[in-house]
Design a protein around this motif. Structure first.
Motif, PDB file in Angstrom:
ATOM      1  N   SER A  86       0.846  -1.202   0.000  1.00  0.00           N
ATOM      2  CA  SER A  86       0.000   0.000   0.000  1.00  0.00           C
ATOM      3  C   SER A  86       0.873   1.240   0.000  1.00  0.00           C
ATOM      4  O   SER A  86       0.414   2.327  -0.349  1.00  0.00           O
ATOM      5  N   ASP A 179      -6.114   5.512   5.423  1.00  0.00           N
ATOM      6  CA  ASP A 179      -5.177   4.390   5.341  1.00  0.00           C
ATOM      7  C   ASP A 179      -5.655   3.312   6.318  1.00  0.00           C
ATOM      8  O   ASP A 179      -5.539   3.466   7.529  1.00  0.00           O
ATOM      9  N   TYR A 182      -4.774  -1.420   9.173  1.00  0.00           N
ATOM     10  CA  TYR A 182      -5.071  -2.243  10.358  1.00  0.00           C
ATOM     11  C   TYR A 182      -6.554  -2.479  10.581  1.00  0.00           C
ATOM     12  O   TYR A 182      -6.948  -2.988  11.624  1.00  0.00           O
ATOM     13  N   THR A 205      -4.014  -3.052   2.636  1.00  0.00           N
ATOM     14  CA  THR A 205      -2.839  -3.877   2.372  1.00  0.00           C
ATOM     15  C   THR A 205      -3.043  -5.338   2.765  1.00  0.00           C
ATOM     16  O   THR A 205      -3.868  -5.634   3.630  1.00  0.00           O
ATOM     17  N   SER A 207      -0.440  -6.832   3.927  1.00  0.00           N
ATOM     18  CA  SER A 207       0.744  -7.040   4.762  1.00  0.00           C
ATOM     19  C   SER A 207       0.413  -7.383   6.212  1.00  0.00           C
ATOM     20  O   SER A 207       1.175  -8.069   6.868  1.00  0.00           O
ATOM     21  N   LYS A 208      -0.691  -6.862   6.727  1.00  0.00           N
ATOM     22  CA  LYS A 208      -0.924  -6.976   8.157  1.00  0.00           C
ATOM     23  C   LYS A 208      -1.902  -8.105   8.488  1.00  0.00           C
ATOM     24  O   LYS A 208      -1.561  -9.007   9.214  1.00  0.00           O
ATOM     25  N   ARG A 216       4.269  -7.953  -0.941  1.00  0.00           N
ATOM     26  CA  ARG A 216       4.122  -6.562  -1.382  1.00  0.00           C
ATOM     27  C   ARG A 216       2.843  -6.358  -2.186  1.00  0.00           C
ATOM     28  O   ARG A 216       2.866  -6.087  -3.387  1.00  0.00           O
TER      29      ARG A 216
HETATM   30  C1  PLP Z   1       2.301  -1.211   7.308  1.00  0.00           C
HETATM   31  C2  PLP Z   1       1.608   0.038   6.917  1.00  0.00           C
HETATM   32  C3  PLP Z   1       1.500   0.426   5.584  1.00  0.00           C
HETATM   33  C4  PLP Z   1       2.295  -0.205   4.476  1.00  0.00           C
HETATM   34  O1  PLP Z   1       1.929  -1.394   4.126  1.00  0.00           O
HETATM   35  P1  PLP Z   1       2.560  -2.133   2.859  1.00  0.00           P
HETATM   36  O2  PLP Z   1       1.332  -2.597   2.185  1.00  0.00           O
HETATM   37  O3  PLP Z   1       3.376  -3.224   3.440  1.00  0.00           O
HETATM   38  O4  PLP Z   1       3.343  -1.174   2.021  1.00  0.00           O
HETATM   39  C5  PLP Z   1       0.753   1.542   5.267  1.00  0.00           C
HETATM   40  N1  PLP Z   1       0.188   2.289   6.229  1.00  0.00           N
HETATM   41  C6  PLP Z   1       0.294   1.964   7.528  1.00  0.00           C
HETATM   42  C7  PLP Z   1      -0.351   2.836   8.539  1.00  0.00           C
HETATM   43  C8  PLP Z   1       1.027   0.842   7.898  1.00  0.00           C
HETATM   44  O5  PLP Z   1       1.192   0.560   9.186  1.00  0.00           O
END
Ligand code: PLP
Length: 353
Positions: A86, A179, A182, A205, A207-208, A216
């Motif tokens: 993201s 954003d 989470y 994302t 990622s979390k 990615r």
């Molecule tokens: C981890 C995080 C991202 C980035 O996530 P990626 O998808 O890994 O680039 C973006 N914004 C916040 C607030 C994050 O904690």
């Protein structure tokens, strides 16, 4: 830096990612990764056939992944942008939408100020209140766009959707980026509001909450015209921004079976977060109420920097920010129940010393 570097980049303060140590095995609670592997369908999506196809370029339109995300969120394919993490969606959003400047919190995701600097965007920094909450009134009727992490990092606190809507509605001439890295851990997503407001862009994302930080994979959802603008940036920099494996894995993470898998694992993370928060509070720590997969904690009688070092010596990595307002706090990602038991025991020892 070389003597050839363009002058405009010479003062750039780049983003500093959390450590990814390779020297030994730590209990890694410093970059908010998911403590579980991706869903079985994701792992099955990468096979020899897919690997043979690597000789071909990946699909620049990312159609299959966009379709899957569109149906997952109940929006149109034209409302979805997919990106290399993201961070890339955020990067493009800063490039596209903040000509009049951008507002964001003093304590929030560190990349926002880096992007503002990179593009020479005027940043209005709005302090969180003394409880580390975003004050929605501060974001009404701005003369510029804004980016709001909801839940916020590193605090873990979330704004209700009604407040996000109030902010978006009061800034019809500027883009509000929310954003939601989470959101799956207890926040309320603003994605449904993207149908009503053409100035709302939601970034998210894998990622979390999907255990795929290394793949990615990120995305943004909003009005079709906003998405077209992000596509313009992508086709002006890197048309094949996602590799074929990531495209496959991203769609495989949205199957019914994957949804059930993630729902179960995410509730486990939430349960462990609540248990850990209670145990740390019982030790005398201050723990902010979190809607994310991390907690923001102040350990009694010891600075954040010292607590960080003592945990590191015990093989536990957490994140410490030296920023003045929060230098006594640690951001601790939620790991497995056994990771967190080790953390609580280590902190109990450190507090006794
Ligand atoms: C981890 C995080 C991202 C980035 O996530 P990626 O998808 O890994 O680039 C973006 N914004 C916040 C607030 C994050 O904690």
């Amino acid at each position: 830096m070389s003597r050839f570097l363009a002058k405009k980049y010479r003062t750039l303060d780049a983003y500093v990612p959390g450590e990814q140590p390779r020297d030994k095995r730590y209990i890694k609670l410093n970059t908010n990764e998911f403590p579980y592997p991706p869903a079985p369908d994701v792992i099955a999506a990468v096979n020899a056939d897919v690997l043979s196809d690597l000789r071909l370029y990946s699909d620049p339109t990312a159609k299959a992944l966009k379709d899957a995300l569109a149906s997952y969120y109940g929006v149109g394919t034209e409302n979805v942008f997919v990106s290399n993490g993201s961070d890339e969606s955020l990067n493009f959003a800063f490039a596209c939408f903040f000509e009049d400047g951008v507002a964001f919190a003093d304590l929030t995701y560190g990349f926002y100020s880096v992007f503002a600097d990179l593009y020479g965007i005027d940043a209005k920094i709005i302090p969180l209140d003394e409880d580390f909450s975003i004050v929605p009134e501060d974001y009404l009727g701005l003369d510029r766009g804004a980016v709001i992490a909801n839940p916020n990092a590193p605090t873990g606190k979330a704004l209700p959707l009604s407040e996000i809507e109030r902010i978006v509605a009061s800034n019809p001439e500027h883009v509000i980026v929310v954003d939601e890295a989470y959101v799956d851990f207890g926040g309320e997503s603003a994605i449904p509001l993207t149908k009503k407001y053409d100035n709302l862009l939601v970034c998210a994302t894998y990622s979390k909450s999907r255990g795929m930080a290394g793949a990615r994979l990120g995305y943004a959802i909003g009005n079709a015209e906003l998405i077209t603008d992000l596509e313009l940036m992508k086709y002006s920099t890197n048309p094949y921004n996602l590799d074929s494996l990531a495209l496959r894995m991203g769609a495989a993470a949205l199957t019914d079976s994957s949804k059930a898998y993630y729902a179960e694992k995410v509730s486990e993370v939430i349960k462990v977060r609540e248990e850990t928060s209670e145990k740390l509070a019982a030790l005398g720590a201050t723990v902010l109420p979190s809607k994310a997969n991390f907690i923001f904690v102040k350990i009694p009688d010891i600075s954040g920097g010292e607590a960080y070092k003592k945990l590191r010596d015990r093989g536990i990595l957490v994140r410490h920010f030296s920023k003045e307002r929060i230098s006594d706090y640690l951001r601790i990602s939620i790991g497995t129940a056994s990771d967190m038991e080790a953390l609580v025991n280590a902190l109990a020892e450190i507090i006794k010393e």
